[in-house]
Design an enzyme around this catalytic site. Structure first.
Site, PDB file in Angstrom:
ATOM      1  N   ARG A  51       0.847  -1.195   0.000  1.00  0.00           N
ATOM      2  CA  ARG A  51       0.000   0.000   0.000  1.00  0.00           C
ATOM      3  C   ARG A  51       0.881   1.243   0.000  1.00  0.00           C
ATOM      4  O   ARG A  51       2.090   1.143   0.124  1.00  0.00           O
ATOM      5  CB  ARG A  51      -0.964   0.000   1.195  1.00  0.00           C
ATOM      6  CG  ARG A  51      -0.290  -0.454   2.439  1.00  0.00           C
ATOM      7  CD  ARG A  51      -0.298   0.425   3.636  1.00  0.00           C
ATOM      8  NE  ARG A  51      -0.210   1.826   3.465  1.00  0.00           N
ATOM      9  CZ  ARG A  51       0.917   2.539   3.533  1.00  0.00           C
ATOM     10  NH1 ARG A  51       2.109   1.965   3.706  1.00  0.00           N
ATOM     11  NH2 ARG A  51       0.906   3.846   3.436  1.00  0.00           N
ATOM     12  N   ALA A  53       0.739   5.167  -2.186  1.00  0.00           N
ATOM     13  CA  ALA A  53       0.549   5.481  -3.602  1.00  0.00           C
ATOM     14  C   ALA A  53       1.687   4.976  -4.503  1.00  0.00           C
ATOM     15  O   ALA A  53       1.434   4.329  -5.524  1.00  0.00           O
ATOM     16  CB  ALA A  53       0.379   6.997  -3.757  1.00  0.00           C
ATOM     17  N   GLN A 190      -1.795   2.934   9.957  1.00  0.00           N
ATOM     18  CA  GLN A 190      -0.509   3.026   9.225  1.00  0.00           C
ATOM     19  C   GLN A 190       0.523   3.869   9.969  1.00  0.00           C
ATOM     20  O   GLN A 190       1.719   3.640   9.842  1.00  0.00           O
ATOM     21  CB  GLN A 190      -0.727   3.627   7.819  1.00  0.00           C
ATOM     22  CG  GLN A 190      -1.445   2.718   6.848  1.00  0.00           C
ATOM     23  CD  GLN A 190      -2.936   3.000   6.827  1.00  0.00           C
ATOM     24  OE1 GLN A 190      -3.515   3.396   7.829  1.00  0.00           O
ATOM     25  NE2 GLN A 190      -3.588   2.784   5.690  1.00  0.00           N
ATOM     26  N   ASP A 231      -1.982  10.953  -2.482  1.00  0.00           N
ATOM     27  CA  ASP A 231      -2.400   9.873  -3.382  1.00  0.00           C
ATOM     28  C   ASP A 231      -2.734  10.394  -4.764  1.00  0.00           C
ATOM     29  O   ASP A 231      -2.611   9.681  -5.763  1.00  0.00           O
ATOM     30  CB  ASP A 231      -3.575   9.109  -2.784  1.00  0.00           C
ATOM     31  CG  ASP A 231      -3.070   8.221  -1.663  1.00  0.00           C
ATOM     32  OD1 ASP A 231      -2.963   8.719  -0.530  1.00  0.00           O
ATOM     33  OD2 ASP A 231      -2.711   7.064  -1.944  1.00  0.00           O
TER      34      ASP A 231
HETATM   35  O1  MRU Z   1      -4.561   3.446   2.088  1.00  0.00           O
HETATM   36  P1  MRU Z   1      -3.070   3.617   1.966  1.00  0.00           P
HETATM   37  O2  MRU Z   1      -2.337   3.117   3.160  1.00  0.00           O
HETATM   38  O3  MRU Z   1      -2.545   3.079   0.660  1.00  0.00           O
HETATM   39  O4  MRU Z   1      -2.896   5.191   1.933  1.00  0.00           O
HETATM   40  C1  MRU Z   1      -1.613   5.748   1.889  1.00  0.00           C
HETATM   41  C2  MRU Z   1      -1.584   7.210   2.001  1.00  0.00           C
HETATM   42  O5  MRU Z   1      -2.600   7.879   2.098  1.00  0.00           O
HETATM   43  C3  MRU Z   1      -0.243   7.860   1.897  1.00  0.00           C
HETATM   44  O6  MRU Z   1      -0.187   9.017   2.660  1.00  0.00           O
HETATM   45  C4  MRU Z   1      -0.010   8.208   0.425  1.00  0.00           C
HETATM   46  O7  MRU Z   1      -0.150   7.073  -0.381  1.00  0.00           O
HETATM   47  C5  MRU Z   1       1.305   8.826   0.198  1.00  0.00           C
HETATM   48  S1  MRU Z   1       2.645   7.692   0.369  1.00  0.00           S
HETATM   49  C6  MRU Z   1       3.520   7.726  -1.095  1.00  0.00           C
END
Ligand code: MRU
Length: 348
Positions: A51, A53, A190, A231
């Protein structure tokens, strides 16, 4: 990044296997998993074994490459077209996924080898970009700064140093004596699980704070700046990021705390004019109703934490209007969240 004496990326491809760190087991267990087909990559993204982005994008690119070399991809079939549609349906919000499948899909029409090279190039470019983001972002961090971050935008989320955490790693490396507040980031935690684990591995002083504590610390002058990842970023500077980001941005503006977003150009979406074009993923209510952790015997276990009989809503992301954002830290420098500045970097 080095872990236990070995260098790891959050996801990488070797031959026709894609290896990735299983993030659902962290911080309790470090395990590398392998996907051999694009369908297995899709499950890994959907289940959030991988997970963040950038990591989703890199995995999406590798998944697309696997589809081109799949023995089921017979000449004249629409196998790769279907594979692309399936990969694109795994998670809707992170722009990097669509950026990657588009690039590898067009490269794959030349040969399977060019598809592999294109997928590899995306991960390698991410590594370069994250390093550059670290260098530019570090310029904003002064000695003794106390920095708030939300969710996980470290090396697990983006090959190879992360986005929001990259400047933090750099500042720590330079001995700036920083302290990080990590929002726990419910419902999946997270911040409490992944960001805290990354910071602990790197020896960076930090504390996990409840999601509802940031306003308290900002109001009492205990936070000098906020850095989060993204994202998807619209052409006008609006930002989609983990649920709760919007609230932190509003609070930061109220108390005069600079609020920075760290993201590479691959997260900017030329097709989104503003936040109205974002698709916000809704996830299963069980992520809110149940929590996972280790019990006293060290076994990973799931418990219900909400009143039996009640339902939950679980938006995974929210959209922060550009007016709350001080600047966006990119691999080509720090830019203003406005159409002119973004138009310029998208053209380059
Ligand atoms: O649902 P996730 O854990 O994939 O969400 C991740 C985020 O919101 C991060 O802050 C975002 O992807 C930036 S990390 C490159």
């Amino acid at each position: 990044v080095e872990y236990n004496g070995t260098n790891y990326r959050t996801v990488w491809m070797e031959g026709s296997s894609v290896h990735y760190i299983e993030q659902n087991l962290l911080p309790f267990e470090f395990r590398v998993k392998t996907a051999q087909t694009y369908e297995q990559c899709c499950v890994a993204i959907k289940e959030m074994e991988i997970r963040g982005a950038g990591a989703i994008g890199a995995m999406g690119g590798f998944a697309m490459a696997l589809a081109f070399s799949d023995p089921r991809n017979l000449p004249g079939s629409d196998f790769t077209l279907k594979a692309r549609a399936t990969i694109d349906l795994t998670r809707p919000t992170a722009r990097n996924l669509f950026y990657a499948t588009e690039k590898v899909f067009s490269a794959g029409h030349i040969s399977t080898e060019t598809a592999n090279l294109a997928a590899q190039a995306i991960a390698d470019k991410d590594a370069q970009d994250s390093l550059a983001i670290g260098t530019y972002g570090n310029d904003l961090i002064k000695e003794g700064f106390r920095i708030l971050t939300h969710c996980n935008a470290g090396w697990l989320a983006f090959v190879d140093f992360g986005t929001a955490l990259s400047p933090i790693y750099k500042a720590h490396e330079e001995g700036k004596n920083i302290f990080v507040f990590s929002d726990e980031t419910r419902p999946r935690g997270q911040g409490a699980r992944l960001t805290a684990w990354e910071l602990h591995q790197a020896g960076i002083p930090h504390a996990i704070i409840p999601d509802n504590a940031a306003a308290h610390y900002m109001a009492s002058g205990k936070i000098d700046m906020v850095i989060v990842g993204a994202d998807r970023i619209a052409r006008n500077g609006d930002v989609a990021n983990k649920i709760g980001t919007l609230e932190k941005a509003i609070v930061a503006k109220e108390f005069g705390v600079p609020f920075y977003v760290a993201a590479p150009i691959s997260t900017f979406d030329p097709h989104s004019a503003s936040l109205h074009d974002f698709i916000i993923e809704e996830r299963n209510e069980n992520e809110v109703l149940y929590q996972e952790g280790i019990d006293t015997s060290g076994k990973i276990t799931t418990i219900r934490v909400a009143s039996p009989g009640s339902h939950a809503l679980n938006p995974a992301f929210d959209a922060t209007p550009a007016k709350y954002i001080t600047g966006i830290i990119t691999e080509v420098g720090i830019i203003k969240p406005d159409p002119d500045s973004i138009g310029r970097i998208l053209l380059d």
